[in-house]
Design a protein around this motif. Sequence first.
Motif, PDB file in Angstrom:
ATOM      1  N   THR A 121       0.894  -1.483  -0.100  1.00 46.84           N
ATOM      2  CA  THR A 121       0.050   0.341  -0.116  1.00 46.84           C
ATOM      3  C   THR A 121       1.145   1.320   0.096  1.00 46.84           C
ATOM      4  O   THR A 121       0.367   2.159  -0.755  1.00 46.84           O
ATOM      5  CB  THR A 121      -1.003  -0.295   1.139  1.00 46.84           C
ATOM      6  OG1 THR A 121      -1.489  -0.881   0.902  1.00 46.84           O
ATOM      7  CG2 THR A 121      -2.015   1.316   1.466  1.00 46.84           C
ATOM      8  N   GLY A 397      -3.599  -2.451  -0.172  1.00 46.01           N
ATOM      9  CA  GLY A 397      -5.834  -1.856   1.190  1.00 46.01           C
ATOM     10  C   GLY A 397      -5.731  -3.493   1.061  1.00 46.01           C
ATOM     11  O   GLY A 397      -6.933  -3.642   0.820  1.00 46.01           O
ATOM     12  N   ASP A 400      -8.086  -3.948   4.195  1.00 49.44           N
ATOM     13  CA  ASP A 400      -9.094  -3.443   3.495  1.00 49.44           C
ATOM     14  C   ASP A 400     -10.236  -4.958   3.500  1.00 49.44           C
ATOM     15  O   ASP A 400     -11.257  -5.066   4.232  1.00 49.44           O
ATOM     16  CB  ASP A 400      -9.653  -2.634   2.556  1.00 49.44           C
ATOM     17  CG  ASP A 400      -8.828  -1.182   3.255  1.00 49.44           C
ATOM     18  OD1 ASP A 400      -7.863  -1.054   3.747  1.00 49.44           O
ATOM     19  OD2 ASP A 400      -8.758  -0.301   1.792  1.00 49.44           O
ATOM     20  N   ASN A 437     -10.610  -1.361  -4.980  1.00 50.18           N
ATOM     21  CA  ASN A 437      -9.104  -1.410  -4.560  1.00 50.18           C
ATOM     22  C   ASN A 437      -8.385  -0.971  -6.107  1.00 50.18           C
ATOM     23  O   ASN A 437      -6.337   0.298  -6.049  1.00 50.18           O
ATOM     24  CB  ASN A 437      -8.021  -1.328  -3.407  1.00 50.18           C
ATOM     25  CG  ASN A 437      -8.371  -1.466  -2.114  1.00 50.18           C
ATOM     26  OD1 ASN A 437      -9.106  -0.859  -1.385  1.00 50.18           O
ATOM     27  ND2 ASN A 437      -8.639  -2.897  -1.653  1.00 50.18           N
ATOM     28  N   ARG A 438      -8.370  -1.435  -7.040  1.00 51.47           N
ATOM     29  CA  ARG A 438      -7.819  -1.652  -8.063  1.00 51.47           C
ATOM     30  C   ARG A 438      -8.398  -0.151  -8.948  1.00 51.47           C
ATOM     31  O   ARG A 438      -7.233   0.357  -9.938  1.00 51.47           O
ATOM     32  CB  ARG A 438      -8.573  -2.266  -9.500  1.00 51.47           C
ATOM     33  CG  ARG A 438      -7.424  -4.486  -9.241  1.00 51.47           C
ATOM     34  CD  ARG A 438      -8.285  -4.872 -10.307  1.00 51.47           C
ATOM     35  NE  ARG A 438      -9.211  -5.409  -9.979  1.00 51.47           N
ATOM     36  CZ  ARG A 438     -10.177  -6.292  -9.239  1.00 51.47           C
ATOM     37  NH1 ARG A 438      -9.437  -6.751  -8.975  1.00 51.47           N
ATOM     38  NH2 ARG A 438     -11.530  -6.279  -9.579  1.00 51.47           N
ATOM     39  N   LYS A 440      -8.667   2.065  -7.083  1.00 55.85           N
ATOM     40  CA  LYS A 440      -7.702   3.650  -5.660  1.00 55.85           C
ATOM     41  C   LYS A 440      -6.126   3.701  -6.429  1.00 55.85           C
ATOM     42  O   LYS A 440      -6.147   4.706  -6.176  1.00 55.85           O
ATOM     43  CB  LYS A 440      -8.422   2.814  -4.808  1.00 55.85           C
ATOM     44  CG  LYS A 440      -7.026   4.140  -3.503  1.00 55.85           C
ATOM     45  CD  LYS A 440      -8.287   3.446  -2.332  1.00 55.85           C
ATOM     46  CE  LYS A 440      -7.796   4.910  -1.279  1.00 55.85           C
ATOM     47  NZ  LYS A 440      -8.282   4.089   0.254  1.00 55.85           N
ATOM     48  N   TYR A 441      -5.866   2.321  -6.470  1.00 55.86           N
ATOM     49  CA  TYR A 441      -4.155   2.545  -6.471  1.00 55.86           C
ATOM     50  C   TYR A 441      -3.970   1.891  -8.527  1.00 55.86           C
ATOM     51  O   TYR A 441      -2.261   2.220  -7.737  1.00 55.86           O
ATOM     52  CB  TYR A 441      -4.047   0.890  -5.677  1.00 55.86           C
ATOM     53  CG  TYR A 441      -3.688   1.471  -4.382  1.00 55.86           C
ATOM     54  CD1 TYR A 441      -3.496   2.158  -3.503  1.00 55.86           C
ATOM     55  CD2 TYR A 441      -5.019   0.787  -4.047  1.00 55.86           C
ATOM     56  CE1 TYR A 441      -4.032   2.815  -2.126  1.00 55.86           C
ATOM     57  CE2 TYR A 441      -5.588   1.148  -2.286  1.00 55.86           C
ATOM     58  CZ  TYR A 441      -4.568   2.037  -1.385  1.00 55.86           C
ATOM     59  OH  TYR A 441      -5.248   2.076  -0.451  1.00 55.86           O
TER      60      TYR A 441
END
Length: 443
Positions: A121, A397, A400, A437-438, A440-441
């Motif tokens: 992360t 992440g 999460d 998350n994919r 987001k990051y």
Amino acid sequence: MNNHLSRRGLLGLGLGAGSAALLAACGDSGPSDKVTGGQNAGPAAASYSGPNVTLAFWNGFTGGDGPFMKKLVDQFNTEHPNIKVTMNVYQWADYYQKVPAAVATGNGPDLGIMHVDHVATNAARGVILPLDDLAKTLNLTEGDFSPPVWNAGTYRDTRYAIPLDVHPLGLFYNKTVLEKAGLDPAKPPATADEYMAALDQLKGKGVAGHWATPFPFTGQMQFSTLLWQNGGKLFDEQGTAPLFAEQPGVQALTWLTDLVKNGYSPKNVAQDADVVALRNGKNAFNWNGIWTINTLREDKALQWGVAPLPQIGTQKAAWAGSHQFVQFKQKAKDDNKLTAGKVFINWISQHSIEWAKAGQVPARKDIRDSAEFTALTEQAAIGTQIDYLQFLPATPGIADAMATVDTAVNEAILLRKEPAKALADAAGKAGQILEGNRKKYGA
């Protein structure tokens, strides 16, 4: 912070739902704010002969392990007059909030410790720097550590962390309780048949031998261990899809819930009540982390031991965490500080026998193979599991999504949902989190 996590979870781990809450609290704004860590990565060196530098070293060692690290830092400073390391210690919850914020403003520390499930992360967010140069300069390879813990410090084929230790689960047992039940305290059970036979014998003496805890700390860790022992995985290798609701996961969670249903465990076990019961002679076995060694040592009258976890499934496996060294992105690149920081990381790693005394298994193989470590009987017993320890995928992440596993374990062990249903519901939510998350990051 997730209220299922105990005091010890805050101090020692920062895992599962707790990690998710901590990372969310950092207010990450997604890939648009990412800074490629490599842009101010510096050269690596085995020694430092440059001008005097001061390095800020942050960690969360607020418990009994803190004085051990402070002693190592003081010794390093004495032996390296041109490098002064100052150590700031925070509760892990505060640490994981403070570090990204400090780095973002250009006021971050130079060095730090991260639990292995936070590395990817913070690498994706540009908070920490690559350390491939350090590994190459010092000729460090997985053979100097162990494949699971060495590989856990990489993200997208780049190394961002150097392992300091591993802290696995082990089988803690009350020798007095075993003796009263007619069991040999010198031969703790090592197989599924031996373990169930021991639980049956204990039950016949009125003892619930294994208290199944519904909390992430350590119920989820026990579930993860059993899932891996049954040949399953929590997620796929890329951390893009949940796999824990498949048959190995159902088998694992059913084994735990059956402990309750069949009277081997009381119902509604409170947080930490399992280890308290072990100390009070109310149960025989407790699957808990290596940090429990120092807890049990406090009770001078207690007769106890620790062994590797029994193999309940088709293969050996055990949950573990790992403290790993990282270097942080700086506002202005300073090669002297970067080089000196790498010297510090290497020196602490080479002297990690002192860290083992704090209740850890050193990551370095030469330290684990030493006579000094073998003399630490309890740590050495848990350390024999080093080559079959398991860690989460190196996916930003990922913690999460682990929060959903915490919920499933809680619901099943409290007998509110059947294991298959609890895991299926959790997997549905985890899939949504991983997809988020994919985005987001970055894919």
